[in-house]
Scaffold this motif. Structure first.
Motif, PDB file in Angstrom:
ATOM      1  N   LYS A  55       0.815  -1.223   0.000  1.00 20.25           N
ATOM      2  CA  LYS A  55       0.000   0.000   0.000  1.00 20.25           C
ATOM      3  C   LYS A  55       0.844   1.266   0.000  1.00 20.25           C
ATOM      4  CE  LYS A  55      -4.176  -1.944   2.045  1.00 20.25           C
ATOM      5  NZ  LYS A  55      -5.094  -1.982   3.181  1.00 20.25           N
ATOM      6  N   GLY A  56       1.822   1.307  -0.856  1.00 23.50           N
ATOM      7  CA  GLY A  56       2.643   2.508  -0.994  1.00 23.50           C
ATOM      8  C   GLY A  56       3.721   2.654   0.066  1.00 23.50           C
ATOM      9  N   GLN A  57       3.696   1.808   1.078  1.00 33.97           N
ATOM     10  CA  GLN A  57       4.712   1.844   2.128  1.00 33.97           C
ATOM     11  C   GLN A  57       5.760   0.778   1.826  1.00 33.97           C
ATOM     12  OE1 GLN A  57       4.463   3.859   5.192  1.00 33.97           O
ATOM     13  NE2 GLN A  57       3.020   4.902   3.852  1.00 33.97           N
ATOM     14  N   SER A  58       6.977   1.027   2.238  1.00 30.32           N
ATOM     15  CA  SER A  58       7.986  -0.013   2.050  1.00 30.32           C
ATOM     16  C   SER A  58       8.947  -0.032   3.222  1.00 30.32           C
ATOM     17  CB  SER A  58       8.747   0.212   0.741  1.00 30.32           C
ATOM     18  OG  SER A  58       9.255   1.513   0.699  1.00 30.32           O
ATOM     19  N   VAL A  59       9.394  -1.212   3.501  1.00 29.69           N
ATOM     20  CA  VAL A  59      10.360  -1.396   4.576  1.00 29.69           C
ATOM     21  C   VAL A  59      11.358  -2.442   4.110  1.00 29.69           C
ATOM     22  CG1 VAL A  59       8.945  -3.139   5.773  1.00 29.69           C
ATOM     23  CG2 VAL A  59      10.614  -1.820   7.071  1.00 29.69           C
ATOM     24  N   SER A  60      12.595  -2.277   4.484  1.00 27.66           N
ATOM     25  CA  SER A  60      13.582  -3.260   4.035  1.00 27.66           C
ATOM     26  C   SER A  60      14.359  -3.819   5.223  1.00 27.66           C
ATOM     27  CB  SER A  60      14.543  -2.647   3.024  1.00 27.66           C
ATOM     28  OG  SER A  60      15.417  -1.760   3.655  1.00 27.66           O
ATOM     29  N   PHE A  61      14.908  -4.983   5.033  1.00 29.63           N
ATOM     30  CA  PHE A  61      15.694  -5.634   6.083  1.00 29.63           C
ATOM     31  C   PHE A  61      16.644  -6.635   5.432  1.00 29.63           C
ATOM     32  CE2 PHE A  61      13.294  -9.609   5.942  1.00 29.63           C
ATOM     33  CZ  PHE A  61      12.057  -9.193   5.452  1.00 29.63           C
ATOM     34  N   GLY A  81      -1.964  -8.053  -2.164  1.00 28.10           N
ATOM     35  CA  GLY A  81      -1.512  -6.710  -2.516  1.00 28.10           C
ATOM     36  C   GLY A  81      -0.147  -6.304  -2.024  1.00 28.10           C
ATOM     37  N   TYR A  82       0.756  -7.245  -1.847  1.00 28.54           N
ATOM     38  CA  TYR A  82       2.109  -6.855  -1.433  1.00 28.54           C
ATOM     39  C   TYR A  82       3.157  -7.424  -2.387  1.00 28.54           C
ATOM     40  CZ  TYR A  82       2.760 -11.514   0.693  1.00 28.54           C
ATOM     41  OH  TYR A  82       2.852 -12.860   0.903  1.00 28.54           O
ATOM     42  N   LYS A  83       4.356  -6.869  -2.251  1.00 26.98           N
ATOM     43  CA  LYS A  83       5.453  -7.285  -3.119  1.00 26.98           C
ATOM     44  C   LYS A  83       6.730  -7.435  -2.297  1.00 26.98           C
ATOM     45  CE  LYS A  83       5.834  -5.298  -7.363  1.00 26.98           C
ATOM     46  NZ  LYS A  83       6.279  -4.302  -8.367  1.00 26.98           N
ATOM     47  N   LEU A  84       7.481  -8.470  -2.573  1.00 32.52           N
ATOM     48  CA  LEU A  84       8.798  -8.666  -1.943  1.00 32.52           C
ATOM     49  C   LEU A  84       9.859  -8.563  -3.026  1.00 32.52           C
ATOM     50  CD1 LEU A  84       8.294 -11.810   0.351  1.00 32.52           C
ATOM     51  CD2 LEU A  84       8.509  -9.453   1.097  1.00 32.52           C
ATOM     52  N   ILE A  85      10.845  -7.717  -2.794  1.00 31.59           N
ATOM     53  CA  ILE A  85      11.960  -7.604  -3.747  1.00 31.59           C
ATOM     54  C   ILE A  85      13.221  -8.069  -3.030  1.00 31.59           C
ATOM     55  CG2 ILE A  85      13.277  -6.033  -5.223  1.00 31.59           C
ATOM     56  CD1 ILE A  85      10.712  -4.245  -5.228  1.00 31.59           C
ATOM     57  N   MET A  86      13.782  -9.146  -3.506  1.00 31.04           N
ATOM     58  CA  MET A  86      14.918  -9.766  -2.812  1.00 31.04           C
ATOM     59  C   MET A  86      16.181  -9.638  -3.653  1.00 31.04           C
ATOM     60  SD  MET A  86      12.723 -13.105  -1.703  1.00 31.04           S
ATOM     61  CE  MET A  86      13.891 -13.806  -0.568  1.00 31.04           C
ATOM     62  N   ARG A  87      17.211  -9.067  -3.046  1.00 31.39           N
ATOM     63  CA  ARG A  87      18.490  -8.891  -3.740  1.00 31.39           C
ATOM     64  C   ARG A  87      19.530  -9.780  -3.072  1.00 31.39           C
ATOM     65  NH1 ARG A  87      15.800  -3.994  -3.697  1.00 31.39           N
ATOM     66  NH2 ARG A  87      15.988  -2.693  -5.540  1.00 31.39           N
ATOM     67  N   LEU A  88      20.075 -10.682  -3.829  1.00 33.40           N
ATOM     68  CA  LEU A  88      21.075 -11.603  -3.292  1.00 33.40           C
ATOM     69  C   LEU A  88      22.384 -10.864  -3.011  1.00 33.40           C
ATOM     70  CD1 LEU A  88      21.851 -14.626  -2.733  1.00 33.40           C
ATOM     71  CD2 LEU A  88      22.601 -14.722  -5.116  1.00 33.40           C
ATOM     72  N   LYS A  89      22.894 -11.009  -1.793  1.00 31.60           N
ATOM     73  CA  LYS A  89      24.155 -10.348  -1.422  1.00 31.60           C
ATOM     74  C   LYS A  89      25.296 -11.345  -1.293  1.00 31.60           C
ATOM     75  CE  LYS A  89      22.469  -6.241  -1.229  1.00 31.60           C
ATOM     76  NZ  LYS A  89      22.939  -5.156  -2.097  1.00 31.60           N
ATOM     77  N   GLU A  90      24.992 -12.511  -0.799  1.00 32.36           N
ATOM     78  CA  GLU A  90      26.066 -13.474  -0.546  1.00 32.36           C
ATOM     79  C   GLU A  90      25.518 -14.888  -0.571  1.00 32.36           C
ATOM     80  OE1 GLU A  90      28.216 -12.359   3.003  1.00 32.36           O
ATOM     81  OE2 GLU A  90      29.280 -14.277   3.012  1.00 32.36           O
ATOM     82  N   ILE A  91      26.282 -15.787  -1.190  1.00 29.07           N
ATOM     83  CA  ILE A  91      25.922 -17.209  -1.172  1.00 29.07           C
ATOM     84  C   ILE A  91      26.932 -17.876  -0.267  1.00 29.07           C
ATOM     85  CG2 ILE A  91      25.589 -19.297  -2.559  1.00 29.07           C
ATOM     86  CD1 ILE A  91      25.444 -17.284  -5.034  1.00 29.07           C
ATOM     87  N   ARG A  92      26.467 -18.462   0.819  1.00 27.68           N
ATOM     88  CA  ARG A  92      27.386 -19.065   1.791  1.00 27.68           C
ATOM     89  C   ARG A  92      27.717 -20.520   1.451  1.00 27.68           C
ATOM     90  NH1 ARG A  92      27.537 -16.052   6.871  1.00 27.68           N
ATOM     91  NH2 ARG A  92      28.086 -13.989   6.099  1.00 27.68           N
ATOM     92  N   SER A  93      26.779 -21.209   0.886  1.00 27.13           N
ATOM     93  CA  SER A  93      27.075 -22.622   0.549  1.00 27.13           C
ATOM     94  C   SER A  93      26.125 -23.088  -0.532  1.00 27.13           C
ATOM     95  CB  SER A  93      26.907 -23.505   1.786  1.00 27.13           C
ATOM     96  OG  SER A  93      25.607 -23.365   2.306  1.00 27.13           O
TER      97      SER A  93
END
Lengths: 222, 219
Positions: free
Chosen positions: A62-68, A210-222
């Motif tokens: 709903k127009g809001q976004s939060v990242s972690f 009505g939501y979206k997840l955008i996932m950016r890969l930073k590191e592959i450990r195994s």
């Protein structure tokens, strides 16, 4: 003469089409000569059974976004997972384990547990994205000019797997109910590590909620 | 939600080291040594007006047995400005200034602003943080028992008392000061669930002009 108008128009359309997607889509390639069985077999060999990855995850609603920051330990073969989210200053937000059926919320800050079943929602998204990335043998196959679509019937829905691009990789997995897409997971920019492929970008769009997840890969450990 | 998360962070990182309790169980000599060390630290830190320091934060989640490493820079300007910049694994900026906290991250590319006056709990956490950075070590809280692990440079272990906010989640917090004791070298937090956080401060500069861009949340 036509090309002088068509080329800028195509570029414009491509730019417009890419707006809002922070990843490169797979280049459009003809799939006419590609054998669907080969696509599936090859992708199976390139899929990691178990992997640990660190990603950043942006949640839009709903127009809001939060990242972690997300830390995920996925066993796609055994269909088990452990995921944890921490914020950018290092505070743990949640920790969840589960398998294809069960979910165990080990920890979550109070704000995440106030509304709805937070753990089940996260677990559901993990399963959509990382489990069952290969269509069942019983799936029907539709060959299109630039993609191969496997259609798998489920008791209450249809799951479609779209393979495309020069390496014929899974670019989209979507769920259809009553002729409407209720969620879709798109996979972008596959990276190889130890002979296995990991999408560097994933977008899960849950149209129903009505939501979206955008996932950016930073590191592959195994 | 964001307020709660940041407040928790503040309470963990700053409250933990804000004060100490006069524990009647502690022998007189030990208490005297501790008082003397805390007075000394207060005096040394009182000269800090601005600070810029790099940090390496290693978060070890017990369930994974592996670390998530965050790197960045912290800026402080007394009496009331703090900026927390994360550069790895993603870019994130949190700026606390006057009555406002601003946050930005590269993934959402949005700046979120939170008013402190409208969030008393968060304001309280910030207030305690300001006292910590001002070097005022008079007992602000009675939440911790303090053990002097090493006298010079000082190393202090803070153990939360039962039935306190920190006591619910924190097992202990160890704070090591750098050689000149003008600033903290390392904060090590052990949580009750087995997770740990090791926050190492590197390349610390004291009383230098802080660039204006440090206080801007956003690119």
């Amino acid at each position: 003469m036509f090309k002088y108008f068509a080329i800028p128009l195509i570029i414009l359309l491509l730019i417009a089409g890419c707006a809002g997607i922070p990843f490169q889509s797979a280049p459009v390639m003809s799939m006419e000569k590609v054998e669907p069985g080969f696509v599936k077999e090859r992708f199976l060999l390139m899929l990691p059974d178990r992997f640990q990855i660190i990603s950043t995850i942006a949640f839009e609603y709903k127009g809001q976004s939060v990242s972690f920051i997300g830390y995920s330990d996925i066993d796609a073969k055994k269909k088990t997972f452990t995921v944890a989210g921490i914020n950018q200053v290092g505070i743990k937000l949640f920790e969840i384990t589960g398998d294809s059926d069960k979910t165990d919320l080990r920890f979550a800050i109070e704000e995440f547990t106030k509304k709805g079943n937070f753990a089940e929602a996260v677990a559901g998204d993990i399963r959509k994205i990382y489990f069952n990335r290969l269509p069942a043998d019983s799936s029907k196959v539709y060959k299109k000019k630039h993609e191969i679509v496997f259609v798998q019937d489920e008791p209450e829905a249809v799951i479609e797997f779209v393979f495309a691009g020069p390496d014929n990789l899974l670019v989209e997995k979507r769920c259809i109910m009553d002729n409407k897409v209720i969620w879709r997971a798109n996979y972008y920019e596959y990276r190889e590590k130890n002979g296995k492929l990991h999408p560097a970008g994933i977008i899960l769009e849950n149209i129903k909620y009505g939501y979206k997840l955008i996932m950016r890969l930073k590191e592959i450990r195994s | 939600m964001i307020i709660r998360i940041v407040t928790t962070f503040m309470l963990i990182f700053f409250n933990a080291t804000c004060g100490y309790a006069q524990d009647s169980q502690v022998p007189e000599k030990a208490r005297s040594d501790l008082n003397s060390v805390l007075s000394r630290l207060e005096k040394k830190m009182s000269g800090i007006k601005t600070l810029k320091t790099g940090f390496v934060q290693e978060k070890e989640l017990a369930v994974f047995k592996q670390k998530v490493v965050l790197k960045g820079t912290v800026y402080i300007e007394k009496p009331a400005r703090l900026a927390w910049h994360v550069n790895e694994p993603m870019k994130y900026i949190m700026v606390i200034s006057q009555n406002m906290i601003s946050q930005w991250d590269e993934d959402t590319n949005k700046v979120q602003k939170i008013s402190l006056s409208k969030n008393p709990a968060f304001e309280a956490a910030i207030g305690q943080m300001q006292e910590w950075f001002s070097g005022a070590y008079t007992p602000l809280l009675k939440e911790y028992e303090i053990t002097l692990l090493k006298e010079n440079p000082a190393s202090l272990k803070f153990t939360p008392r039962a039935a306190t906010f920190a006591g619910n989640v924190i097992k202990s917090v160890t704070v090591d000061f750098r050689k000149d004791e003008q600033y903290i070298k390392r904060i090590f937090i052990e949580e009750k669930g087995g997770d740990t956080t090791n926050l190492l401060f590197v390349d610390t500069s004291l009383n230098i002009p802080v660039e204006a861009s440090a206080w801007k949340a956003g690119q």
